[in-house]
Design a protein around this motif. Structure first.
Motif, PDB file in Angstrom:
ATOM      1  N   ALA A  79       0.797  -1.227   0.000  1.00  0.00           N
ATOM      2  CA  ALA A  79       0.000   0.000   0.000  1.00  0.00           C
ATOM      3  C   ALA A  79       0.835   1.285   0.000  1.00  0.00           C
ATOM      4  O   ALA A  79       0.531   2.201  -0.771  1.00  0.00           O
ATOM      5  CB  ALA A  79      -0.981  -0.009   1.169  1.00  0.00           C
ATOM      6  N   ASN A  82       2.251   1.737  -3.495  1.00  0.00           N
ATOM      7  CA  ASN A  82       1.161   1.988  -4.439  1.00  0.00           C
ATOM      8  C   ASN A  82       0.632   3.407  -4.298  1.00  0.00           C
ATOM      9  O   ASN A  82       0.337   4.072  -5.295  1.00  0.00           O
ATOM     10  CB  ASN A  82       0.034   0.980  -4.242  1.00  0.00           C
ATOM     11  N   ALA A  83       0.509   3.892  -3.066  1.00  0.00           N
ATOM     12  CA  ALA A  83       0.034   5.253  -2.840  1.00  0.00           C
ATOM     13  C   ALA A  83       1.017   6.270  -3.424  1.00  0.00           C
ATOM     14  O   ALA A  83       0.615   7.259  -4.038  1.00  0.00           O
ATOM     15  CB  ALA A  83      -0.168   5.500  -1.352  1.00  0.00           C
ATOM     16  N   ARG A  84       2.309   6.002  -3.259  1.00  0.00           N
ATOM     17  CA  ARG A  84       3.333   6.907  -3.808  1.00  0.00           C
ATOM     18  C   ARG A  84       3.246   6.943  -5.329  1.00  0.00           C
ATOM     19  O   ARG A  84       3.317   8.009  -5.945  1.00  0.00           O
ATOM     20  CB  ARG A  84       4.724   6.442  -3.356  1.00  0.00           C
ATOM     21  N   ARG A  86       0.573   6.234  -7.197  1.00  0.00           N
ATOM     22  CA  ARG A  86      -0.671   6.915  -7.590  1.00  0.00           C
ATOM     23  C   ARG A  86      -0.526   8.424  -7.475  1.00  0.00           C
ATOM     24  O   ARG A  86      -0.989   9.174  -8.335  1.00  0.00           O
ATOM     25  CB  ARG A  86      -1.841   6.436  -6.723  1.00  0.00           C
TER      26      ARG A  86
END
Length: 129
Positions: A79, A82-84, A86
């Motif tokens: 996560a 993935n957040a970075r 996005r």
């Protein structure tokens, strides 16, 4: 700044190619889940269990549903990355908006001025390849 942008672009391209290879592999090969322990708490797995296709320590990540809390759609270990990604994708202007801005700026050049400066600026910023 330009060198840093090019380095980041190369990293994103490499990550994209790796993801495409992973997607192809996931679409064409069966995935065997043999985990015995929860990736989060280390306790033996019991039902309900959630498995993710990402790999950590050489095997797919498997969790007790209770260890995931409310987020059952994304591996908690992946996560943050993935957040970075996005966030980086959202902050990068799309190529279509760059093209529109480029041509709009070219059309806005006053008679007698050179369009070369606009083109050179875009090349200098690494926006035209």
């Amino acid at each position: 700044q330009i060198a840093e942008d090019r380095r980041m672009t190369q990293q994103y391209r490499q990550a994209t190619e790796e993801m495409r290879a992973d997607i192809f592999r996931l679409k064409t090969r069966a995935q065997l889940f043999q985990a015995r322990n929860c990736t989060a708490c280390g306790q033996p797995l019991d039902l309900p269990t959630v498995h993710f296709h990402c790999t950590h320590q050489g095997q797919p990540a498997s969790f007790h549903k209770r260890c995931l809390g409310d987020n059952e759609t994304e591996c908690p270990l992946c996560a943050p990355d993935n957040a970075r990604l996005r966030l980086a994708a959202a902050s990068t202007p799309s190529s279509s908006s760059l093209s529109e801005a480029f041509f709009k700026q070219l059309q806005g050049v006053k008679p007698g001025e050179s369009r070369f400066d606009t083109i050179a600026e875009y090349f200098g910023r690494g926006l035209l390849t």
